[in-house]
Design an enzyme around this catalytic site. Structure first.
Site, PDB file in Angstrom:
ATOM      1  CB  VAL A 154       7.925  33.862  17.613  1.00 13.89           C
ATOM      2  CG1 VAL A 154       8.399  33.391  18.985  1.00 13.89           C
ATOM      3  CG2 VAL A 154       6.536  33.329  17.345  1.00 13.89           C
ATOM      4  CE  LYS A 183      22.728  39.729  17.332  1.00 17.96           C
ATOM      5  NZ  LYS A 183      22.615  41.108  17.853  1.00 17.96           N
ATOM      6  NE  ARG A 235      10.737  40.816  15.840  1.00 13.05           N
ATOM      7  CZ  ARG A 235      11.404  40.248  14.843  1.00 13.05           C
ATOM      8  NH1 ARG A 235      11.712  38.966  14.912  1.00 13.05           N
ATOM      9  NH2 ARG A 235      11.776  40.951  13.793  1.00 13.05           N
ATOM     10  CG  ASP A 276      23.269  42.142  21.088  1.00  8.32           C
ATOM     11  OD1 ASP A 276      22.323  42.909  20.834  1.00  8.32           O
ATOM     12  OD2 ASP A 276      23.400  41.030  20.545  1.00  8.32           O
ATOM     13  NE  ARG A 295       8.962  32.724   4.278  1.00  5.42           N
ATOM     14  CZ  ARG A 295       7.654  32.971   4.400  1.00  5.42           C
ATOM     15  NH1 ARG A 295       6.765  32.232   3.730  1.00  5.42           N
ATOM     16  NH2 ARG A 295       7.219  33.934   5.192  1.00  5.42           N
ATOM     17  NE  ARG A 296       5.027  37.452   2.118  1.00  3.23           N
ATOM     18  CZ  ARG A 296       4.817  38.521   2.868  1.00  3.23           C
ATOM     19  NH1 ARG A 296       5.455  38.638   4.033  1.00  3.23           N
ATOM     20  NH2 ARG A 296       4.016  39.479   2.469  1.00  3.23           N
ATOM     21  CE  LYS A 313      20.400  40.039  21.188  1.00  4.36           C
ATOM     22  NZ  LYS A 313      19.463  40.890  20.422  1.00  4.36           N
ATOM     23  CB  SER A 323      13.544  44.144  10.151  1.00  9.35           C
ATOM     24  OG  SER A 323      13.826  43.256  11.228  1.00  9.35           O
TER      25      SER A 323
END
Length: 332
Positions: free
Chosen positions: A280, A106, A255, A244, A32-33, A191, A11
């Site tokens: 994750v 990050k 997420r 942030d 990658r795909r 963060k 994203s």
């Protein structure tokens, strides 16, 4: 106009691809795909990672890293932090000699607790003045939807930071430069861990007082750690620090916050990952590395410790909150 290679079609990588293209550059996006690259190239969409966003015609998508990297002036790394070293090791022979490398993830390297700029330097053989970090309150979907946002481009060499800044400035995306790479990276890593804690509190239906406490005390431990590592304390009151932190702790698009909510509601790490479409949260990977860095520098990071205890030591969120509240009282 410069030639940009964005390596990673998640994203945020896809969003920054759009930003660089909208700024007037030619961009190659590596996925990658094969099927992701094919979809982007044929439909101008990345429905898996950034649904509903049109990818500009100035973007060429490919699953061949050699094709993506050929003649690039700026190489933007959009792979997760745990994949940076292996990816750069594989791509090292394809990297143009004079290209600037810009780090998006990050995180800290799990086994070494190294910052991403350090990993990039080791894996690519590039000096610090050729490595920049982009960090700030930048939720991918909001930037992709062209909602006004600002960020920080940090590099030890101001001229290099300025080159990246000029290449990604648009009507909706405003980058500032900074030479404090350590501060910008630690702010971005910490963060995510604090946002996990904020999500855990939200999952317990705790209110604004709790959220404000987590953000404020989370910032305090971030400043302590960053300063011990050599960062400028002022960096943490800017976009790559407080900015942030506020965005990531408060937004339902975050997420890390969402992952924390899932854990608070009794999900395991594996179940929370599944609920987050198999991804994750970086804070899960980073919390033990933050804890390790803090212990090595004798820095107190109680919120990060609490996140580790929930994620890996079997503690419940309620137990961790109680432990935080029962710590010895002290001056602010």
């Amino acid at each position: 106009m410069v030639a940009v290679a964005v390596m990673g079609a998640g994203s945020w990588g896809t969003t920054m691809t759009k930003v660089f293209a909208d700024a007037g550059n030619t961009v190659r996006l590596w996925a990658r795909r094969d099927e992701v690259a094919d979809e982007i190239q044929s439909t101008r969409r990345n429905q898996c990672y950034l649904p509903g966003v049109v990818i500009p015609d100035a973007v060429t998508a490919t699953s061949d890293p050699r094709v993506a990297l050929t003649d690039a002036d700026i190489v933007v790394l959009g792979v997760p932090s745990h994949a940076v070293r292996d990816s750069l090791t594989r791509w090292r022979d394809f990297l143009p000699d004079d290209a600037l490398i810009v780090s998006l993830p990050k995180g800290l390297e799990r086994d070494t607790a190294r910052r991403m700029s350090e990993v990039i330097a080791e894996a690519s053989g590039r000096p610090s003045e050729k490595i920049a970090v982009l960090s700030g309150p930048n939720l991918a979907k909001e930037v992709a939807d062209e909602q006004p946002a600002a960020t920080v481009v940090a590099c030890t060499d101001h001229d290099s930071a300025k080159r990246v800044q000029e290449a990604c400035t648009t009507a909706y995306f405003r980058p500032y430069t900074n030479t404090d790479v350590i501060g910008c990276e630690i702010g971005g890593v910490a963060k995510n861990v604090i946002a996990l804690a904020a999500g855990m509190a939200a999952g317990q239906n705790l209110g604004f007082n709790t959220a404000a406490t987590i953000i404020t005390r989370g910032l305090a431990e971030t400043v302590r750690l960053g300063t011990a590592l050599g960062a400028n304390p002022a960096t943490f009151s800017g976009l790559a620090g407080l900015g942030d932190l506020v965005a990531t702790c408060n937004s339902p698009l975050s997420r890390n916050r969402t992952f924390g909510e899932h854990l608070s509601q009794g999900m395991s790490l594996e179940e929370a990952q599944e609920a987050c479409h198999g991804q994750v949260a970086e804070g899960v990977n980073a919390c033990r590395a933050i804890q390790s860095l803090a212990r090595a520098h004798s820095v107190d990071v109680p919120i990060a410790d609490a996140v580790v205890s929930v994620c890996f030591d079997g503690a419940t969120v309620k137990e961790s909150i109680m432990n935080l509240m029962e710590r010895d009282t002290k001056a602010e």
